[in-house]
Design a protein around this motif. Structure first.
Motif, PDB file in Angstrom:
ATOM      1  N   UNK A  48     -51.534  56.530   7.131  1.00 53.83           N
ATOM      2  CA  UNK A  48     -51.417  56.732   8.569  1.00 53.83           C
ATOM      3  C   UNK A  48     -51.491  58.222   8.892  1.00 53.83           C
ATOM      4  N   UNK A  49     -52.085  58.546  10.020  1.00 51.99           N
ATOM      5  CA  UNK A  49     -51.976  59.875  10.599  1.00 51.99           C
ATOM      6  C   UNK A  49     -51.395  59.704  11.994  1.00 51.99           C
ATOM      7  N   UNK A  50     -50.366  60.480  12.303  1.00 47.65           N
ATOM      8  CA  UNK A  50     -49.638  60.327  13.561  1.00 47.65           C
ATOM      9  C   UNK A  50     -49.524  61.665  14.274  1.00 47.65           C
ATOM     10  N   UNK A  61     -49.405  66.917  13.565  1.00 54.37           N
ATOM     11  CA  UNK A  61     -49.735  65.588  13.037  1.00 54.37           C
ATOM     12  C   UNK A  61     -49.007  65.383  11.712  1.00 54.37           C
ATOM     13  N   UNK A 106     -49.111  63.596   8.171  1.00 61.32           N
ATOM     14  CA  UNK A 106     -50.070  62.983   7.255  1.00 61.32           C
ATOM     15  C   UNK A 106     -49.316  62.428   6.044  1.00 61.32           C
TER      16      UNK A 106
END
Lengths: 346, 346, 346, 346
Positions: free
Chosen positions: A200-202, A234, A236
């Motif tokens: 996921x990248x948020x 972000x 990672x």
């Protein structure tokens, strides 16, 4: 040997200080202080330290520290150091705060971005911002160091030379940050839950990250003009490592080789900033576990933009390592002392 | 049922087409074509298909395809489709190219950015760019689709409404991309070696990514003005997923709610673009395995910047899914056909 | 269409049921029940469902369920279903419990391994263990299904044929399990904290895992003799997927090909168990997102051991997928209904 | 200072030797030898070494080594050291081979398991197996060390005390290994391709791993009886770290506390083996980057099995660290010299 205490013994900042200080030739750890777990051994909380560092954690006691300790590292969450440092202010103890408590000179700014009451003004004003390579002269004479945030370290080291040399326009400077999860500490939260963070990248705290005013304040100070950056973070899926990709509009025709040369001159004598050759960009793994900040530079003729990639280990140069580097400077030692380890690769 | 062939049977694009088409109500796969492994079953190369899709791969044979096939998906690396599509041009076969061969209208641009000879001009001009939500009218009448690159899909879907509505200045638009590793395909390379990519963020092809001219060309076309973006890509340690963080200087005072509303209107009737509510930003995991492009929006009053976060699964909306979506449109079917699966979460 | 309710709406089991049931041709979801978050939309807790499944979660209400619902899936933590299922026992509702509440026939065993009071004996005795491939005949006539645990599913499907065919000695059978983190659910804990779980393998609950008595009970039942296995679990840094490596001492000279043939016969007619060819072993990624259990077999002549590798997606065949498979069987439908999707690869 | 050369300069073993030796007080690296890349700087291949270790790699030249070097570390793939070490045999140079070339005393075994011709018998017989804690007395007098494989290190350190103390039966001993990907080196292969290895657990070389005869040979030697173990390896999605879970049938009633005490006595004076307290098991992350082998023990009364969990960093205790430890012993230094660093956590 200087005697050190670490406050916030159950956090990642503290165990990283333990790891790095273990081989420091001039500092020995004498106390680990933990508000939540005093009485327990740190090796219960962190079995990787079992058999080699089984120190019983203690309660905060300012009088004891004044009698026994030369340096106190505050590696607790925001809100702790601002209460405790004033208790040591009438002593010669050197204090280094790894939290954000003393980074913003304006109490209102702190209260707006952190949502809690600021430190006493005297403490705020006495604290010196510990971005070693940029503010080394001030650090030499400091008694209280406000250690930079992880993102501001990478962002500022990547941007300051461009501003000082008037290479880019002051607006808009875009800083796009990507960080591993350890920056969030050991406290559990939805955002650090493995099943949701893995693969996921948020983007998070868009427009609201507390490192925004810190970057602006010290970039303005270094550049001697008011600068307002655009900074987005972000998450990672990795544990350690942080990279800032920085974009600024070039003020003049400058090619990559020239700018690399300017950066190398700017950081001359500072062994922890490594400027990559033209066409090469650092990765976070290349600084893993070390105090380096590696920087790659590209002047994009097509778009007239300067693109800077700046990578650190958020727990070392972004926290514990830079804290030790600052203590080295405060004590007149070589700034690399105890920090010479190569990155762990792969 | 339309009969489909997939060219490039050992790549990730091809197996993703197999997965998605398996439940498509109007398309059946009749041929898998592989130049390197014809004669073998695809399930030998991909054991996850064993027992359920044990198709023997075949050599390319244009005459056979003309007799037996209605749709050909080209999921081969750059350089293949441009040679093969012309062989089918005198037939009614619908062609969808997932590579970059037909994306740049200018042969010189292609040759400069891809380093190989461009497709015949007739083929280039006939190809319609398959960014479904933006160019749907053209796609309806297309016979050859040039399917967008993964990064351009997320970048353009995030930027086009802002440009069309004149919300942001045409320069500088910064697009900072982060992608999982599957975008690099199954071919082994230093950059896809697990031990080096895991626990790492890597900026790559800085200033030189072949998706740069693609983004510029179609953003200019959609916005009806020449636009040159700044686009940088980063590899993050995950398999699937891609996010673009987009920065543009606001032309006027516009708040987040107003812009969200404009974006929602722009994509009305397009079920695969989902605009998040104010204060919410999409993560790549929230679109994993699905054809969605999720978009989050923040108008930053402090810096006068519009910040857009746009997330897709690079193998679905960024490749195989959008290819099927385009075929749906070309054939007059509902554009969601066969693509209704929810994301796989967590 | 049968009308289904899902209890435990904020857990991973529930959202996986939502994903899989969305395309089921004979079941529609009518209610999502959540004790902690009723009144909210499930899409607030799980944004990947936004725009496509924005169902408001409800409180448990047995009377309403009896009037409106045909099937209830209990996807709540241990301790919930045993309280609620008895409230539905005088209705024709089909119940499937994905927790461990009804798996152990002995109340004392449950209380010893789970540490809480067992279900009423009548409920325990009525529940049929839903290992579809092994107990299909019983499942056809069941009204309450106790859905197997994730580890027992892989362990039993890998071991039962060897026991039934008397290939291996009943002691010691070693089952070494490795699982992704999603098996621990969405609840935060030290063991699911990204920074500690990433780049780590952790043996946990050694000698104390609650799946131990479940494996022993049903292996004994299938093999018609008392069997005590040795079962150890490890957490590996991935989200989905689970593999059991099983070791047993061969009773006689049997080569790999012969055993593969026995296994294939045993699972004939059961499309979700795929036995790999000699020399090939399944990986968890090859079943990702699907209901398959893939099995690899090696009869090791050097050591006289049978080595079995059994892989599933813990959230599908190990939870939601097998639950649906059981409902298919209970209703006389094809056991594959709604579960035909290929694995998501890579 | 002793002068060292490292052969195989572009592999992970070599760069880990570089990292660890950098702070060794009695060894300095004087040459990096690379057959494929001599003439280049090692920092070109490994940018994490840029600015701090920019050594130009050289060709192998036995005469030069004899004149200038005291210790040669062979960190090349299998097949190299067996050709080169004989060239140094008439000199006093201490040789440590990190490959498997000299581990099997029987040339036939080597040829059967490695598939290439064995080393000359004289070299094979002269080499001492460098499992420091078990064979320390022999190592003191060795000139050629055959450094143990990564899996055998964890497997043997976990099993030898149980065999020596006759705690478990010699058959069947099951050793289930899980390793990170760096054990496969820097050479690209399908099994180290990120998109396929991430989110995956893969059993590999089942029944055929070349570490099998190594474990058997040295367990037999330590236990003074022929022992044939069952050993299976799994690849897990992480870079560093390796764990063996070992199962043996207890010969007598022995509780966990007693066995922990026996193990602690066995390893007394060996600082790198840490035996966890009852109920605690090591994780790979707890030894990350360090030379520790951490061991957890559970005597399972229910099944009469001894379960041992043994964790190392495959590149340190499983390779470069143990090599240095052996050199320390060969030279009469403290075995911890240069290896005192704490694990990197998290």
């Amino acid at each position: 040997m200087k005697k050190a205490a670490i406050v916030g013994g159950t956090g990642y900042g503290a165990v990283e200080l333990v790891r790095l200080l273990q081989s420091h030739p001039k500092i020995e750890i004498r106390k680990i202080i933990s508000h939540s777990q005093y009485g327990n051994s740190i090796a219960e909380a962190y079995p990787h330290l079992s058999h080699v560092f089984e120190v019983t954690m203690e309660e905060w006691n300012a009088e004891e520290l004044k009698n026994e300790i030369d340096i106190v590292f505050f590696a607790a969450p925001a809100g702790v150091a601002k209460e405790l440092i004033p208790e040591l202010q009438d002593s010669p103890i050197q204090c280094v705060d790894l939290s954000g408590d003393l980074r913003l000179k304006s109490a209102e700014d702190y209260e707006a971005w952190y949502g809690i009451k600021a430190a006493p003004n005297a403490t705020l004003q006495q604290a010196v911002y510990g971005l070693t390579e940029v503010f080394k002269e001030d650090i030499k004479h400091a008694k209280i160091i406000s250690n930079p945030g992880c993102f501001p370290t990478a962002a500022l080291l990547g941007t300051v030379p461009a501003i000082v040399h008037n290479l880019i326009q002051p607006y808009p400077i875009i800083i796009d940050g990507k960080t591993g999860v350890s920056g969030a500490g050991r406290k559990q939260s939805a955002m650090t839950h493995f099943s949701e963070t893995n693969e996921n990248v948020t983007a998070y705290k868009v427009g609201h990250h507390q490192h925004i005013p810190e970057i602006d304040q010290y970039l303005s100070q270094a550049g001697n003009q008011p600068i307002t950056t655009v900074f987005t973070t972000h998450l990672v899926p990795m544990t350690r490592g942080l990279v800032c990709t920085i974009y600024g509009s070039l003020n003049r025709n400058a090619d990559t080789a020239e700018i690399i040369s300017l950066y190398r001159n700017f950081y001359e004598g500072h062994p922890f900033v490594r400027i990559r050759d033209e066409g090469h960009f650092p990765t976070t793994k290349e600084v893993y576990g070390s105090n380096f900040c590696d920087i790659g530079i590209h002047a994009d003729a097509r778009t007239n933009q300067l693109i800077i990639v700046s990578a650190i280990d958020n727990l070392v140069k972004g926290a514990a390592g830079q804290a030790i580097q600052n203590v080295n400077v405060m004590n007149g030692w070589d700034e690399s002392l105890g920090l010479e380890d190569f990155p762990v690769y792969p």
